[in-house]
Scaffold this motif. Structure first.
Motif, PDB file in Angstrom:
ATOM      1  N   SER A 265       9.776   4.626  -0.620  1.00  0.00           N
ATOM      2  CA  SER A 265       7.972   4.378  -1.163  1.00  0.00           C
ATOM      3  C   SER A 265       7.884   4.762  -2.469  1.00  0.00           C
ATOM      4  N   ALA A 266       6.905   4.224  -3.174  1.00  0.00           N
ATOM      5  CA  ALA A 266       6.766   4.533  -4.511  1.00  0.00           C
ATOM      6  C   ALA A 266       6.662   6.244  -4.655  1.00  0.00           C
ATOM      7  N   LYS A 267       5.679   6.752  -3.701  1.00  0.00           N
ATOM      8  CA  LYS A 267       5.556   8.271  -3.803  1.00  0.00           C
ATOM      9  C   LYS A 267       6.935   8.860  -3.545  1.00  0.00           C
ATOM     10  N   TRP A 311       7.464   0.507  -9.329  1.00  0.00           N
ATOM     11  CA  TRP A 311       6.113  -0.475  -9.153  1.00  0.00           C
ATOM     12  C   TRP A 311       6.562  -1.553  -8.220  1.00  0.00           C
ATOM     13  N   HIS A 314       6.090   0.108  -5.103  1.00  0.00           N
ATOM     14  CA  HIS A 314       4.227   0.089  -4.661  1.00  0.00           C
ATOM     15  C   HIS A 314       3.781  -1.173  -4.187  1.00  0.00           C
ATOM     16  N   GLU A 321       0.904   3.751   1.737  1.00  0.00           N
ATOM     17  CA  GLU A 321       0.441   4.955   1.278  1.00  0.00           C
ATOM     18  C   GLU A 321      -1.050   5.126   1.276  1.00  0.00           C
TER      19      GLU A 321
END
Length: 345
Positions: A265-267, A311, A314, A321
């Motif tokens: 994930s982006a996080k 990105w 994301h 998220e």
């Protein structure tokens, strides 16, 4: 006269000799019900060996009873919930062998197609070096078959780039059995994008990295220090950089694939950024020659590609998220809940 048979037997009344005992039938019946060890009674009362016990309406006959009671469990069904066939280890190995064989045949075809232009291909690789060679200098070879094998290797690399879309397609077909049907629709676009990013990385190395690297290296040539480059060593140097940059430019596509599978994930990528930068510089130091210019030339684009991958994760990740406000509210609720006790507990 002879004495009576009962004389001296302790029996006073001869009529009692033949009279049956009144309690004998009742005691025999009680003994039979109590399970007296009598083999005749055991054979008469017990069930025969091998006879199957009756099965009630709510029970299932055990497996092996012969009346079809055994049923296949869910683990014995062929295929999964998406209708894809299950594959064992040998099936995967056979599939890998088939993909590698087809890829090798494709590379061989590309090599044969490019061998007629071997000299032009090698001259094309010399273009970034020519402006920085000292006057009157060129490439040499010290082994008689060195030039021949260098031309062959250049043709093989050109053939690999030529058939790279098909090679990446075979690679993703090997991964396809582990995907669902709606995910397998991405195989052809991903294979095309893989070849595109691979060629983009090689083009970046050829157009951007090579001129600066050769300018830096040739700057050490002096009147008494002449540059005499060997064909094999020069081609090995350029080949290593072309393949390394081509593979490294696959990072956004690799992150896209993992994001669609819900593995990244982006996080998580943002939290891992500082470690990723360290790994990028280590990989650049391993894949490039031992000089700072080549390492920075590879590490800087990789850091930019990592930011692009964040990105990509994301926008294409399947793991949704929470919004920053909702996440902050959830963390505040957990803090409040941890400070209050539960009297019922």
């Amino acid at each position: 006269s002879a004495p009576a048979p009962w004389a001296g037997g302790g029996i006073d009344d001869p009529s009692l000799v033949d009279a049956p005992e009144p309690d004998a039938p009742e005691s025999a019946a009680e003994g039979a019900g109590a399970g007296i060890d009598d083999p005749v009674l055991d054979q008469a009362s017990g069930p025969e060996e091998g006879a199957s016990a009756p099965v009630s309406a709510g029970e299932t006959a055990p497996a092996g009873s012969g009346d079809g009671g055994a049923t296949d469990g869910p683990g014995e069904e062929s295929g999964d919930e998406d209708g894809l066939p299950e594959m064992g280890l040998m099936d995967h190995l056979n599939d890998l062998r088939k993909r590698l064989t087809r890829s090798a045949v494709a590379v061989l075809v590309g090599f044969l197609a490019c061998y007629g232009f071997a000299e032009e291909i090698f001259n094309f690789l010399l273009v970034p070096l020519r402006p920085y060679l000292p006057p009157g200098s060129g490439l040499i070879f010290t082994n008689p078959p060195e030039a021949f094998f260098t031309y062959m290797l250049a043709s093989a690399v050109a053939g690999l780039f030529l058939v790279s879309p098909y090679v990446f397609y075979q690679l993703w077909l090997f991964v396809a059995p582990g995907l669902y049907s709606h995910e397998r629709k991405w195989i052809i676009p991903i294979a095309i994008c893989s070849a595109f990013f691979f060629m983009t990385g090689a083009a970046f190395a050829y157009l951007v990295v090579f001129p600066y690297a050769f300018q830096f290296f040739m700057s050490y040539a002096r009147d008494i220090i002449q540059a005499q480059l060997k064909m094999e060593e020069y081609f090995s140097f350029t080949l290593k950089l072309l393949i390394a940059f081509g593979i490294c430019f696959e990072l956004p596509l690799f992150v896209f694939f993992l994001a669609r599978l819900g593995m990244v994930s982006a996080k998580g990528l943002r939290k891992f950024r500082q470690y990723a930068i360290l790994i990028i510089f280590i990989v650049a130091a391993i894949l490039t020659p031992p000089d700072v210019i080549s390492q920075l030339a590879m590490a800087a684009p990789l850091c930019i590609l990592y930011e692009i991958s964040i990105w990509v994760a994301h926008f294409f990740s399947t793991r949704k998220e929470p919004a920053p406000e909702a996440e902050a509210a959830a963390e505040g609720g957990e803090d409040e809940g941890s400070g209050t006790g539960n009297p019922a507990g």
